[in-house]
Write an enzyme that holds these catalytic residues in place. Structure first.
Site, PDB file in Angstrom:
ATOM      1  N   PRO A   2     -43.795  57.609  40.240  1.00 17.16           N
ATOM      2  CA  PRO A   2     -44.452  56.450  40.757  1.00 17.16           C
ATOM      3  C   PRO A   2     -46.105  56.327  40.608  1.00 17.16           C
ATOM      4  O   PRO A   2     -46.586  57.501  41.180  1.00 17.16           O
ATOM      5  CB  PRO A   2     -44.001  56.063  42.102  1.00 17.16           C
ATOM      6  CG  PRO A   2     -43.057  56.903  42.345  1.00 17.16           C
ATOM      7  CD  PRO A   2     -43.069  58.220  41.439  1.00 17.16           C
ATOM      8  N   GLU A   3     -46.671  55.780  39.764  1.00 19.56           N
ATOM      9  CA  GLU A   3     -48.076  55.467  39.536  1.00 19.56           C
ATOM     10  C   GLU A   3     -48.550  54.191  40.377  1.00 19.56           C
ATOM     11  O   GLU A   3     -47.566  53.561  40.942  1.00 19.56           O
ATOM     12  CB  GLU A   3     -48.661  55.368  38.304  1.00 19.56           C
ATOM     13  CG  GLU A   3     -47.903  56.546  37.447  1.00 19.56           C
ATOM     14  CD  GLU A   3     -48.688  56.749  36.181  1.00 19.56           C
ATOM     15  OE1 GLU A   3     -49.500  56.060  35.841  1.00 19.56           O
ATOM     16  OE2 GLU A   3     -47.888  57.298  35.301  1.00 19.56           O
ATOM     17  N   LYS A  62     -51.279  56.028  45.538  1.00 20.20           N
ATOM     18  CA  LYS A  62     -49.885  55.983  44.990  1.00 20.20           C
ATOM     19  C   LYS A  62     -49.006  56.335  46.284  1.00 20.20           C
ATOM     20  O   LYS A  62     -47.806  56.718  46.193  1.00 20.20           O
ATOM     21  CB  LYS A  62     -49.679  57.268  43.940  1.00 20.20           C
ATOM     22  CG  LYS A  62     -50.539  57.286  42.673  1.00 20.20           C
ATOM     23  CD  LYS A  62     -50.239  58.668  41.810  1.00 20.20           C
ATOM     24  CE  LYS A  62     -51.137  58.293  40.715  1.00 20.20           C
ATOM     25  NZ  LYS A  62     -51.142  59.880  39.943  1.00 20.20           N
ATOM     26  N   ARG A 267     -50.912  68.566  31.418  1.00 19.19           N
ATOM     27  CA  ARG A 267     -49.929  67.214  31.147  1.00 19.19           C
ATOM     28  C   ARG A 267     -50.041  66.743  29.845  1.00 19.19           C
ATOM     29  O   ARG A 267     -51.012  66.946  29.028  1.00 19.19           O
ATOM     30  CB  ARG A 267     -50.560  66.043  32.032  1.00 19.19           C
ATOM     31  CG  ARG A 267     -51.064  66.729  33.667  1.00 19.19           C
ATOM     32  CD  ARG A 267     -50.041  67.200  34.511  1.00 19.19           C
ATOM     33  NE  ARG A 267     -48.945  65.941  34.447  1.00 19.19           N
ATOM     34  CZ  ARG A 267     -49.114  65.058  35.304  1.00 19.19           C
ATOM     35  NH1 ARG A 267     -50.144  65.033  36.197  1.00 19.19           N
ATOM     36  NH2 ARG A 267     -47.961  64.061  35.452  1.00 19.19           N
TER      37      ARG A 267
END
Length: 284
Positions: A2-3, A62, A267
């Site tokens: 979840p962003e 977030k 990332r």
DNA sequence: CGTTCAACCTGGGCGC
DNA sequence: TGCGCCCAGGTTGAAC
């Protein structure tokens, strides 16, 4: 997972529980819990939450914050695979917390987390003011102005994609949306912040707003592993609007050249090397 | 100041 | 089928 768009979707989906009183709290996956998940311990959490009335649901970056008729709030940080559900869970063995309400016609609130990296904490107003201090968590990505964005990131030598992921600069952007935002702004993810021209900051700000707003409207991104669900246990729709994330080797929507994948700060980053060139950079 | 690595976890997908 | 890898929406702290 979840962003900002996914957490905002959770917040909106939970508004209907405002005003309800907590009837019971349980921890169905107790055997699978790691110690860091809950503060305080499940037993203390249970006694402190019992019979409190929910007065509001907020989002801080977030995180979801549930306020009560008390000076403590429940702060939920879903990290990679955490979810809040007001519907049947995709796999009950991963239900970490279940909160039942006095009004039994409302489905219990479930905190579900497959990997269990998320956290659930009951924090006082005082502790929250320290934890969510503006030095630790920057302005919300949806509220920040273009001027403030440039002011907060513009002096850094870091690549702009890495800076967007740092929640101290601005909060809410994660790995999917960072790549999507930079693609739409046509800015290269490796561009150092302190070399971006003024026009680039305007484009970046505009792209942040439009991508996040569109993603919220479509209730977030559910990738192929289908981990992310809305509070009603439905898929989001923004994954069909992704232009670069997870699309290495496929043709760019704009120019047709292959999308590249590379790694920044551990990332994955996705970009079109043709559309996202260095034309918005100040020459050295 | 900036980067890199490891750690926290589970589970899906892939090559062999 | 099964094993061993690699990968994943996030964050933190230590080391260089």
């Amino acid at each position: 997972m979840p962003e900002l768009p996914e957490v905002e979707t959770m917040r909106r989906g939970l508004e209907k529980i405002v005003g309800l009183r907590i009837h019971s709290v349980s921890f169905p996956a107790a055997k699978r819990l790691r110690s860091l998940l809950f503060k305080p311990s499940p037993q203390r959490l249970k006694t402190r939450l019992l019979s409190l009335v929910i007065t509001g649901i907020r989002r801080i970056g977030k995180r979801i914050v549930i306020d009560f008729n008390s000076d403590e709030s429940l702060v939920i940080e879903p990290r990679m695979t955490g979810l809040l559900l007001l519907a049947n869970s995709p796999s009950p063995e991963h239900n970490r917390v279940e909160i039942c309400f006095d009004d039994s016609s409302i489905h219990p609130l479930i905190y579900w987390d497959r990997r269990g990296l998320g956290t659930v904490q009951l924090l006082s107003v005082h502790t929250m003011s320290i934890l969510f201090n503006s030095n630790r968590i920057g302005p919300d990505a949806l509220l920040i102005t273009a001027e403030d964005l440039q002011c907060r990131l513009g002096r850094s030598r870091r690549p702009v994609k890495v800076a967007l992921l740092d929640q101290r600069g601005l909060s809410g952007i994660g790995n999917i949306y960072a790549s999507e935002i930079l693609f739409r702004a046509q800015i290269h993810p490796r561009a150092p912040c302190n070399r971006l021209l003024p026009q680039a900051w305007g484009r970046l700000h505009e792209s942040i707003q439009s991508v996040l707003r569109e993603a919220i409207q479509l209730k977030g991104s559910t990738l192929s592993d289908a981990t992310y669900r809305t509070p009603q246990n439905r898929s989001g729709g923004f994954q069909f609007h992704h232009r670069v994330y997870g699309k290495q080797g496929t043709s760019c929507f704009v120019c047709g050249n292959p999308i590249e994948r590379f790694v920044q700060a551990q990332r994955a980053t996705f970009a079109c090397p043709t559309c996202q060139n260095m034309r918005f950079l100040r020459k050295l």
